[in-house]
Write a protein that holds these residues in place. Structure first.
Motif, PDB file in Angstrom:
ATOM      1  N   SER A  30       0.834  -1.198   0.000  1.00  0.00           N
ATOM      2  CA  SER A  30       0.000   0.000   0.000  1.00  0.00           C
ATOM      3  C   SER A  30       0.875   1.257   0.000  1.00  0.00           C
ATOM      4  N   ILE A  31       0.453   2.262  -0.786  1.00  0.00           N
ATOM      5  CA  ILE A  31       1.231   3.495  -0.916  1.00  0.00           C
ATOM      6  C   ILE A  31       0.347   4.683  -0.563  1.00  0.00           C
ATOM      7  N   ASN A  32       0.923   5.631   0.165  1.00  0.00           N
ATOM      8  CA  ASN A  32       0.143   6.788   0.566  1.00  0.00           C
ATOM      9  C   ASN A  32       0.243   7.900  -0.480  1.00  0.00           C
ATOM     10  N   GLU A  33      -0.573   7.781  -1.525  1.00  0.00           N
ATOM     11  CA  GLU A  33      -0.504   8.768  -2.617  1.00  0.00           C
ATOM     12  C   GLU A  33      -1.902   9.251  -2.972  1.00  0.00           C
ATOM     13  N   LYS A  34      -2.791   9.208  -2.017  1.00  0.00           N
ATOM     14  CA  LYS A  34      -4.188   9.515  -2.290  1.00  0.00           C
ATOM     15  C   LYS A  34      -4.403  10.998  -2.632  1.00  0.00           C
ATOM     16  N   CYS A  35      -5.302  11.277  -3.577  1.00  0.00           N
ATOM     17  CA  CYS A  35      -5.705  12.654  -3.905  1.00  0.00           C
ATOM     18  C   CYS A  35      -7.201  12.795  -3.638  1.00  0.00           C
ATOM     19  N   GLU A  36      -7.731  13.972  -3.942  1.00  0.00           N
ATOM     20  CA  GLU A  36      -9.187  14.138  -3.861  1.00  0.00           C
ATOM     21  C   GLU A  36      -9.733  14.026  -5.277  1.00  0.00           C
TER      22      GLU A  36
END
Lengths: 92, 484
Positions: free
Chosen positions: B245-251
């Motif tokens: 899992s990678i923390n690259e979330k956008c809106e």
């Protein structure tokens, strides 16, 4: 060329018992699928292999105990169990 | 509860074609969630599609009553959702389309299910799929094939065929699928809905029953791009329980704009031409021109290792499958012989009885590809070719913002038409598998028809640039999109 004997060997390795009919069918099908895979022989790939697309390695977390499934929860789906253990087939 | 009669089903006009916004307005204006969920089950129970393996009616109605009492809060408050049966749901049977898992009830929720519940979504059931997600048509399901809502004689695509058919057939406004080599995008294309495969690592795979871990992602289905973006907002994000899992979330919902003036489209020539249906090619080109008229620019490019994608994909997927599916031994869960035999024969008979033909074929091939003497020729070679394919995409997406291709080479085929020839079915995945090898995000949006059958256009983006992929799809949809 893969033979019926090869199919019997991989059937043993993968722990999937096959009927005679399946052995014949899979021998034929595996051959033409593997033939198709031969297209890779054309490629000169003097590059490192990609096991994982993002190349991340060694993901660590702190060694802290967290809540997990209870023993009953873990055994809930077991078809055979005994005294809180999963019950396997006899070994000898 | 008031007495319900047959006919209530049509009480709310347009209920079965409603999007998330419409449903929320319905609830805000005083309509009950419970009634809506009831009507949904009425429709599913009368349906010919066979989109669901398991319905979770009691749990869903109970949740609906709680929401009616406390207010339908959250981004998906009261919205019914179908979940592919490869995703673990606590307390609801999860079979992965296989006899070997019939009756298995997970003791925990997948990460995405936890996220959906936090936002108030109501899980109405588990959708049909190819056994262990191995297929392109949903015909290999132990629970019988799903039918395409546009033509009941045809397949809905696969492997997430139940999810796509449910959304297209009005049985759920949104659904989740999983995509290992096209399993969200193919059925989205065949059923005329929107489906997204996120970048590898964006959505947690915790609780997804593994087929080929290095390739697969959970992805959303909906009837429009906005709902897909909203659903992605809910399910994306870092999860410590998935080590990839990678923390690259956008809106994502906020990224949608009716503007593509800065979008540079690359059109890879290898994805058109030979083997591609004429109507499909025309519809996709028309889509590209529509985006050009709206201000985007396009250039033809080349992804030169495309031809090797299918072989590399199937070798890697089958090899990973042969290792992953070894866990189905009948000890902790799943099918077990009434009377055990010796160690070896117990396990080989459980697998012989529990797995269908396609699953056996892939495990056997994967075992062969990994066996002594062949590892270098097949598996290692495929991983090296994967590097070349990934580099093709990275270099093409340096000068372009998205790539556009047909999702599938042809519209939905007939049930039974291809199932007898495994290789012919594998070849149908020619335009979708390279994307999983490269790990980039990709969406399928409806872009036209061939007769009465929908056609899907695939929009591919850079790693973690779902925002641009979704915005391009949204602008296309709003600017004419599919001329229905």
């Amino acid at each position: 060329m893969i033979t019926k004997k090869n199919v019997e060997h991989i059937s043993w390795l993968s722990r999937i018992k096959l009927t005679e009919e399946e052995k014949e069918k899979f021998t034929k099908q595996l051959n033409y699928i593997l033939d198709y895979f031969e297209t890779l022989d054309e490629v000169e790939a003097d590059v490192p292999p990609t096991h994982h697309i993002l190349g991340i390695t060694n993901v660590f977390r702190d060694d802290v105990a967290k809540k997990s499934i209870s023993q009953e929860g873990a055994l809930e789906n077991a078809p055979k169990k005994e005294r809180g253990y999963f019950k396997g087939p006899r070994i000898v | 509860m008031r007495q319900r009669k047959r006919g209530d089903i049509s009480r709310v006009p347009g209920l079965f074609s409603m999007n998330i916004n419409g449903m929320r307005e319905l609830f805000n204006s005083g309509n009950s969630v419970e009634e809506t969920i009831h009507s949904t089950f009425d429709k599913i129970e009368r349906s010919k599609l066979n989109a669901f393996i398991t319905l979770s009616k009691e749990i869903a109605l109970e949740e609906a009553r709680i929401l009616d009492k406390n207010g339908a809060k959250g981004m998906l408050g009261g919205i019914p959702i179908g979940i592919k049966d490869s995703i673990s749901t606590k307390g609801i049977q999860t079979t992965c389309g296989s006899k070997i898992l019939e009756g298995y009830v997970p003791p925990y929720d997948a990460h995405v299910i936890e996220r959906l519940k936090l936002e108030g979504a109501i899980i109405i059931g588990k959708t049909n799929m190819d056994e262990f997600a191995m297929g392109t048509s949903t015909e290999t399901s132990y629970f019988g094939p799903t039918r395409n809502p546009w033509d009941l004689k045809r397949v809905p695509g696969g492997s997430s065929g139940g999810s796509a058919a449910a959304v297209a057939g009005g049985e759920a406004p949104i659904a989740l699928g999983s995509d290992t080599g096209g399993s969200v995008r193919c059925p989205a294309s065949f059923c005329g809905v929107v489906g997204l495969k996120p970048t590898y690592g964006l959505v947690s795979r915790y609780g997804l029953i593994a087929y080929a871990n290095s390739l697969e992602q959970i992805g959303p289905f909906a009837r429009n791009v906005k709902d897909v973006a909203l659903l992605l907002d809910v399910i994306a994000g870092y999860d410590s329980k998935d080590s990839t899992s990678i923390n690259e979330k956008c809106e994502y919902l906020k990224a949608l704009r009716y503007d593509v003036s800065d979008v540079k489209i690359g059109v890879p020539k290898e994805y058109f031409g030979e083997g591609i249906d004429e109507d499909v090619e025309k519809a996709v080109w028309k889509g590209i021109k529509t985006l050009e008229d709206m201000g985007a620019s396009y250039t033809e490019i080349s992804l030169k290792h495309t031809k090797y994608s299918l072989a590399a994909y199937y070798i890697i997927a089958m090899s990973e499958a042969s290792s992953n599916l070894a866990r189905f031994d009948g000890l902790r869960y799943g099918l077990r012989l009434e009377k055990d035999k010796d160690w070896h024969n117990t396990f080989s008979e459980i697998k012989a009885q529990g797995f269908g033909e396609e699953v056996k074929r892939r495990i056997l091939l994967g075992t062969y590809a990994l066996s002594a003497g062949y590892y270098g020729k097949y598996y290692l070679k495929a991983l090296k070719v994967r590097t070349l394919i990934k580099r093709d995409f990275e270099s093409a997406l340096k000068d372009t913002s998205v790539l556009i291709t047909p999702t599938m080479p042809f519209p939905a085929f007939k049930i039974g038409e291809k199932i007898g020839d495994p290789l012919a079915l594998y070849l149908a995945d020619v335009n979708t598998v390279p994307i999983n090898l490269a790990g980039v995000p990709s969406i399928s949006v409806p872009c036209g028809f061939s007769g009465k059958l929908p056609i899907g256009m695939q929009i591919i983006g850079r790693h973690f640039d779902e925002a641009t992929v979704l915005r391009t799809a949204y602008a296309f949809e709003q600017g004419g999109g599919c001329d229905t």
